[in-house]
Write a protein that holds these residues in place. Sequence first.
Motif, PDB file in Angstrom:
ATOM      1  N   SER A   9       0.828  -1.215   0.000  1.00 37.43           N
ATOM      2  CA  SER A   9       0.000   0.000   0.000  1.00 37.43           C
ATOM      3  C   SER A   9       0.860   1.262   0.000  1.00 37.43           C
ATOM      4  O   SER A   9       0.418   2.316   0.433  1.00 37.43           O
ATOM      5  N   TYR A  12      -0.698   4.409  -1.635  1.00 37.19           N
ATOM      6  CA  TYR A  12      -2.049   4.844  -1.262  1.00 37.19           C
ATOM      7  C   TYR A  12      -2.165   6.327  -0.941  1.00 37.19           C
ATOM      8  O   TYR A  12      -3.166   6.958  -1.238  1.00 37.19           O
ATOM      9  N   THR A  13      -1.127   6.862  -0.290  1.00 40.71           N
ATOM     10  CA  THR A  13      -1.281   8.215   0.222  1.00 40.71           C
ATOM     11  C   THR A  13      -0.856   9.296  -0.778  1.00 40.71           C
ATOM     12  O   THR A  13      -0.946  10.472  -0.493  1.00 40.71           O
ATOM     13  N   LEU A  14      -0.378   8.899  -1.953  1.00 34.02           N
ATOM     14  CA  LEU A  14      -0.019   9.892  -2.956  1.00 34.02           C
ATOM     15  C   LEU A  14      -1.282  10.532  -3.535  1.00 34.02           C
ATOM     16  O   LEU A  14      -2.282   9.863  -3.749  1.00 34.02           O
ATOM     17  N   ALA A  15      -1.214  11.821  -3.801  1.00 33.72           N
ATOM     18  CA  ALA A  15      -2.343  12.490  -4.439  1.00 33.72           C
ATOM     19  C   ALA A  15      -2.543  11.891  -5.840  1.00 33.72           C
ATOM     20  O   ALA A  15      -1.576  11.688  -6.557  1.00 33.72           O
ATOM     21  N   LYS A 101      -7.410   2.948  -4.856  1.00 34.81           N
ATOM     22  CA  LYS A 101      -6.220   3.742  -4.579  1.00 34.81           C
ATOM     23  C   LYS A 101      -5.061   3.418  -5.513  1.00 34.81           C
ATOM     24  O   LYS A 101      -4.237   4.275  -5.799  1.00 34.81           O
TER      25      LYS A 101
ATOM     26  N   GLU B 166     -13.994  10.804  -0.733  1.00 38.99           N
ATOM     27  CA  GLU B 166     -12.838   9.924  -0.634  1.00 38.99           C
ATOM     28  C   GLU B 166     -12.642   9.612   0.846  1.00 38.99           C
ATOM     29  O   GLU B 166     -12.461  10.508   1.636  1.00 38.99           O
ATOM     30  N   TRP B 169      -8.337   5.883   4.091  1.00 42.96           N
ATOM     31  CA  TRP B 169      -8.210   4.519   4.639  1.00 42.96           C
ATOM     32  C   TRP B 169      -7.389   4.538   5.909  1.00 42.96           C
ATOM     33  O   TRP B 169      -7.611   3.784   6.830  1.00 42.96           O
ATOM     34  N   TYR B 170      -6.362   5.377   5.904  1.00 44.74           N
ATOM     35  CA  TYR B 170      -5.572   5.543   7.107  1.00 44.74           C
ATOM     36  C   TYR B 170      -6.111   6.767   7.796  1.00 44.74           C
ATOM     37  O   TYR B 170      -6.258   7.808   7.166  1.00 44.74           O
ATOM     38  N   ALA B 173      -4.156   9.632   7.001  1.00 40.16           N
ATOM     39  CA  ALA B 173      -3.781   9.856   5.605  1.00 40.16           C
ATOM     40  C   ALA B 173      -4.251  11.232   5.157  1.00 40.16           C
ATOM     41  O   ALA B 173      -5.283  11.712   5.582  1.00 40.16           O
ATOM     42  N   ALA B 174      -3.446  11.820   4.319  1.00 41.17           N
ATOM     43  CA  ALA B 174      -3.903  13.061   3.717  1.00 41.17           C
ATOM     44  C   ALA B 174      -5.042  12.719   2.765  1.00 41.17           C
ATOM     45  O   ALA B 174      -4.879  11.864   1.907  1.00 41.17           O
ATOM     46  N   ALA B 175      -6.182  13.343   2.952  1.00 38.32           N
ATOM     47  CA  ALA B 175      -7.310  13.025   2.074  1.00 38.32           C
ATOM     48  C   ALA B 175      -6.955  13.455   0.657  1.00 38.32           C
ATOM     49  O   ALA B 175      -6.578  14.600   0.424  1.00 38.32           O
ATOM     50  N   ALA B 176      -7.034  12.513  -0.246  1.00 35.81           N
ATOM     51  CA  ALA B 176      -6.707  12.841  -1.635  1.00 35.81           C
ATOM     52  C   ALA B 176      -7.861  13.618  -2.252  1.00 35.81           C
ATOM     53  O   ALA B 176      -8.949  13.681  -1.702  1.00 35.81           O
ATOM     54  N   THR B 177      -7.593  14.234  -3.382  1.00 33.01           N
ATOM     55  CA  THR B 177      -8.670  14.956  -4.045  1.00 33.01           C
ATOM     56  C   THR B 177      -9.685  13.952  -4.563  1.00 33.01           C
ATOM     57  O   THR B 177      -9.368  12.803  -4.839  1.00 33.01           O
TER      58      THR B 177
END
Lengths: 464, 181
Positions: A9, A12-15, A101, B166, B169-170, B173-177
Amino acid sequence: MPSYQNILSNRYTLARSWTLEVAERAGAYQQARKALTSMTPDQIKAEVKAANIRGRGGAGFPAGMKWGFLAPKKEGQEVYLVINADEGEPGTFKDRTIMEKDPHRLIEGCIIAMYAIGAHKCWIYVRCELVLAIARLEAAIREAHARGFLGARPFGKEHALDIHVHPGAGAYICGEETSLLNSLEGKRGEPRLKPPFPAVKGAFGMPTIVNNVETISAVPDVVAMGGEAWSNISLLPPEMKDGGTRLYGISGHVKRPGVYEAPVGITMRELIYDFGGGMLHPDRKLKGVIPGGSSTPVLREQDKVEAKDPKHPLNKWHGKSHLDVPMAVDTYRGIGTMLGTCCAIVMDTSVSMVEASRNLMKFYAHESCGQCTPCREGTGWLANVLDQIAAGRGKPSDVDLLVDISNNMMGNTICALADGTAMPMLAFVRKFRKEFLEAAEKGLPQSARLDEAIRSQLVRREAA
Amino acid sequence: MAFTLSAEHEKIVDELIARYPTKQAACIPVLHLCQRQVGWVSPDVVAYVATRLGMAASEVQGVVTFYTMYAQHPPGKHTVWVCRTLSCELMGAKTIQEHLEHRLGCHAGETSADGTFTLKKAECLAACGYGPMVQIDDQFFENLTVEKLDALLDRIARGETPTQEETAWYPNAAAATTSGS
């Protein structure tokens, strides 16, 4: 929060992680390129075997061994790869995160797997409710085609590859591999008799490998690190043959529900208290936890491992709580439950186990495909008997009736849905018998509502 | 009134058929396509799909009745599915459902008097960590409270189309766009 490395994972945290541009910058498709240009199918198969990937869809079957069962191609035959993305087991919500994701990781896994097993076509069977997952997968497939990673000559290799998304239409049973194949062929999703296994006669009568989303998504990492190194991420000794890293889901009465990645072999206690942030209400203790999707028998903290014999595989954990046993396919089998999909449902002391089991039995009654009588009738009767008990129309002998019905379902059906219903039912009754007998005599108080505890506010738990 | 697909959709059917070794395999996606056009799977749709894919109408009907996502009666303008399975019920699915019944004035399986919303119960929708949740048409709305749900329904009734948030999940986590594709 414990810190294990995120491997599966890590994007996952990438924009905008689901786009090719972002995924490729973070390393996507490097392994597919390496596999197709510098490895032979047999080399890839050997790595996957060495990786000791136990199937991530619930059954825990070694993926490398499954690939080995593939019938040799005869003249005029095709081999197919089918990805099982029909995630519908109550409590399970991990495959969705991969598809939403990081769809490119799944596609890269498909490319390597197809090349390894000699397949040119792959279908990803996604339940149609997951609209976002389907949209992102389809977009990712288009991007991969445009870049020449799929098509007639992927990475310049003479091995045509084609991937399609096939939507389901709403049926839990289609997560069972043969039922999924019937559904793929445009039929009612009723399971087929095994043997013949799909690896011999699967989709459209051809040899077919059916693997879960997470299983295939691990393949690029296996190629990158080498099978043995990937397997050794697991906290278990190598002779347990349960390797790698995996996604753990946790839902229910915990502070931080969600999907987390950790090596195989962390304990349920770690999952609940470290990853999940502990119980939602500090004053309400853990009553039971369903470890890996609703078909896996419930665990309690007070139950201890019985393995006095030094030869017993669980001897090391003799006398310890079930919550302190490493989460793995064989260890969990050893304590009378299953690892299943590795997604736990946590229930605190406010929960009536009669009500919890009634909720699940209603699910199975609704989802039984109706092909085999013991399951079609049995699931319905379990739900009906529990309804009677809950409504105060039960009698103590009903509790034994639940056990009898369950025992008559087990092993008497074409697929495992009946077993997946009976096993948790039997565990609920065995571990909470007093509660069932009490309900059978008096019915359930109004407060047995599962959401009583949070009804007044229905306010979200605080963010971590 | 026989059922016909638009020319554009007919092209998609051809593409779908080309994906599989047999025509019949396209049955499920083609039914979805037809349902998107008319809102439900009418007897005319069944007859059309049977002819188009070289199947018996009874075979197509068998497929339609096996799965839950084909509407066998015309639904309201929007369909609200409430997940009722264990993880969601632990977090308040029943409260959400009762609130919807009260607000829409109908039970699960029925449509509100003004024809705006059809209410349905759903089995586990794979959003277990983010319950209670509903699926409205093709969007998931997770981590609901009664207020959030009301605000959503108000917006939809006004003709807006809120999109699936969105979910992080974490938790950290930075919420993605958010955007579908």
